[in-house]
Motif scaffolding. Structure first.
Motif, PDB file in Angstrom:
ATOM      1  N   UNK A 143      49.343 -23.949 -35.272  1.00 47.19           N
ATOM      2  CA  UNK A 143      49.174 -23.552 -33.762  1.00 47.19           C
ATOM      3  C   UNK A 143      48.932 -22.114 -33.487  1.00 47.19           C
ATOM      4  N   UNK A 144      49.621 -21.188 -34.153  1.00 45.78           N
ATOM      5  CA  UNK A 144      49.596 -19.802 -34.084  1.00 45.78           C
ATOM      6  C   UNK A 144      48.184 -19.549 -34.108  1.00 45.78           C
ATOM      7  N   UNK A 145      47.777 -19.842 -35.408  1.00 42.95           N
ATOM      8  CA  UNK A 145      46.538 -19.314 -36.028  1.00 42.95           C
ATOM      9  C   UNK A 145      45.437 -19.887 -34.864  1.00 42.95           C
ATOM     10  N   UNK A 146      45.493 -21.064 -34.162  1.00 45.90           N
ATOM     11  CA  UNK A 146      44.576 -21.572 -33.307  1.00 45.90           C
ATOM     12  C   UNK A 146      44.554 -20.660 -31.907  1.00 45.90           C
ATOM     13  N   UNK A 147      45.742 -20.185 -31.509  1.00 46.69           N
ATOM     14  CA  UNK A 147      46.044 -19.490 -30.214  1.00 46.69           C
ATOM     15  C   UNK A 147      45.369 -17.973 -30.740  1.00 46.69           C
ATOM     16  N   UNK A 148      45.822 -17.386 -31.526  1.00 42.12           N
ATOM     17  CA  UNK A 148      45.245 -16.175 -32.034  1.00 42.12           C
ATOM     18  C   UNK A 148      43.865 -15.922 -32.012  1.00 42.12           C
ATOM     19  N   UNK A 149      43.077 -17.048 -32.645  1.00 45.38           N
ATOM     20  CA  UNK A 149      41.738 -17.332 -32.724  1.00 45.38           C
ATOM     21  C   UNK A 149      41.049 -17.129 -31.242  1.00 45.38           C
ATOM     22  N   UNK A 150      41.713 -17.807 -30.235  1.00 45.45           N
ATOM     23  CA  UNK A 150      41.124 -17.981 -28.967  1.00 45.45           C
ATOM     24  C   UNK A 150      41.520 -16.870 -28.117  1.00 45.45           C
ATOM     25  N   UNK A 151      42.680 -16.046 -28.527  1.00 43.35           N
ATOM     26  CA  UNK A 151      43.110 -14.753 -27.845  1.00 43.35           C
ATOM     27  C   UNK A 151      42.085 -13.800 -28.179  1.00 43.35           C
ATOM     28  N   UNK A 152      41.661 -13.627 -29.406  1.00 46.62           N
ATOM     29  CA  UNK A 152      40.759 -12.810 -29.790  1.00 46.62           C
ATOM     30  C   UNK A 152      39.350 -12.624 -28.819  1.00 46.62           C
ATOM     31  N   UNK A 153      39.012 -13.803 -28.242  1.00 45.03           N
ATOM     32  CA  UNK A 153      37.707 -13.953 -27.531  1.00 45.03           C
ATOM     33  C   UNK A 153      37.986 -13.345 -25.988  1.00 45.03           C
ATOM     34  N   UNK A 154      39.174 -13.136 -25.672  1.00 38.88           N
ATOM     35  CA  UNK A 154      39.452 -12.294 -24.360  1.00 38.88           C
ATOM     36  C   UNK A 154      39.301 -11.022 -24.538  1.00 38.88           C
ATOM     37  N   UNK A 155      38.311 -10.200 -24.098  1.00 36.28           N
ATOM     38  CA  UNK A 155      38.086  -8.837 -24.603  1.00 36.28           C
ATOM     39  C   UNK A 155      37.873  -7.872 -23.352  1.00 36.28           C
ATOM     40  N   UNK A 156      37.713  -8.473 -22.204  1.00 41.13           N
ATOM     41  CA  UNK A 156      37.307  -7.520 -20.945  1.00 41.13           C
ATOM     42  C   UNK A 156      38.292  -8.215 -19.821  1.00 41.13           C
TER      43      UNK A 156
END
Length: 321
Positions: free
Chosen positions: A54-67
């Protein structure tokens, strides 16, 4: 015919920024930044996953929030989704650390959040990770205090509580307590009832994220009831990890006077919104019990007083009283 749970006014007190994203938004942002799509974590009855999946999925999604625009979109859509489920007040818990690299600083992340939240029925709670250096947690706590006049409501600790020692975070929580802010650490997800006790007694927790292992120790249950420390219970978050299931323990907690508020945690990961959480609780609670839980969510929130009164009046109307 059962009452419509969408029509029941309520507050969502446990929702993480990235985890609040719509799957379509996560996919669009990932494509925009040429990032990989979210790895699949199938939620199936009886299937238990480790935290890392689950942490891997969360980290992948979070990496797309950049601005700041990305943050504004996620916040707006989270409020819209909650509103469709009858939520009149949402509290987003955000660790600004992961977004600071893109926005330039921890403070820039907080300012983007507060700008996004302006004029919406949503509050911002800053958080550090249980795995963070306690000095970094203190820095975030100081930022929470600094931005309290602008709308930051509290401070918490997120992630796997086994990664840190409760006592190490006392200085950070002392700072926010002195400023009169809410203290909302995750506790008692994996760790036992002792962990919930320490968060209440050492950190001065005003609410506990999850906290269901409190049921293991009657003295901890009594402590929560005595101090009226609300548990933010997210029923669909527990089966995938094989931890304490909410439906089985909710009646006992409620009977012993523990305040319970239902929340969504990470709908992006678990695929269930607020109405779904209440549907799970409906397995063991009457409509009067669900209304009491909704009222607790409102009373335990940091919503403006006028909004609280309006939501509480709506809960009574839902019951037909």
């Amino acid at each position: 015919m059962p009452r419509d749970l969408r029509a029941l006014p309520k507050a969502n007190l446990h929702l993480h920024l990235t985890g609040s994203m719509r799957p379509s938004t996560a996919a669009e942002l990932a494509a925009h930044y040429d990032l990989p799509p979210l790895p699949a974590v199938p939620i199936e009855p009886g299937v238990v996953h480790g935290w890392d999946a689950f942490q891997a999925r969360y980290d992948t999604a979070r990496a797309a929030v950049r601005s700041s625009d990305d943050i504004a979109r996620v916040v707006r859509e989270a409020v819209e989704q909650d509103g469709a489920d009858g939520v009149g007040w949402t509290e987003l818990q955000v660790d600004p650390t992961a977004y600071a690299g893109w926005l330039g600083s921890l403070e820039a992340v907080v300012e983007a959040l507060l700008d996004a939240a302006r004029d919406l029925p949503v509050g911002v709670i800053l958080a550090a990770s249980w795995g963070a250096d306690p000095e970094h947690a203190e820095r975030i706590a100081r930022i929470a205090v600094k931005y309290a006049p602008e709308g930051v409501l509290g401070f918490g600790l997120s992630n796997d509580e086994r990664r840190g020692q409760v006592r190490a975070f006392v200085p950070a929580f002392r700072l926010v307590a002195e400023a009169g802010l809410a203290r909302v650490p995750h506790a008692g997800f994996y760790a036992g009832a002792w962990h919930v006790r320490e968060c209440v007694e050492l950190l001065g927790a005003t609410r506990i994220g999850h906290g269901l292992t409190a049921i293991q120790d009657p003295s901890v249950v009594a402590l929560l009831a005595e101090r009226q420390v609300a548990l933010e219970v997210c029923p669909t978050s527990y089966p995938p990890f094989g931890v304490t299931p909410a439906p089985e323990v909710l009646p006992a907690l409620l009977a012993d006077g523990v305040p319970v508020a239902l929340a969504t945690d990470d709908p992006l990961l678990f695929g269930v919104g607020m109405v779904g959480q209440y549907e799970v609780a409906r397995q063991v609670c009457s409509d009067a019990g669900l209304a009491a839980i909704a009222a607790t969510s409102v009373r335990a929130s940091n919503a403006p007083d006028l909004l609280k009164r309006r939501l509480l009046d709506g809960i009574q109307s839902w019951l037909g009283e």
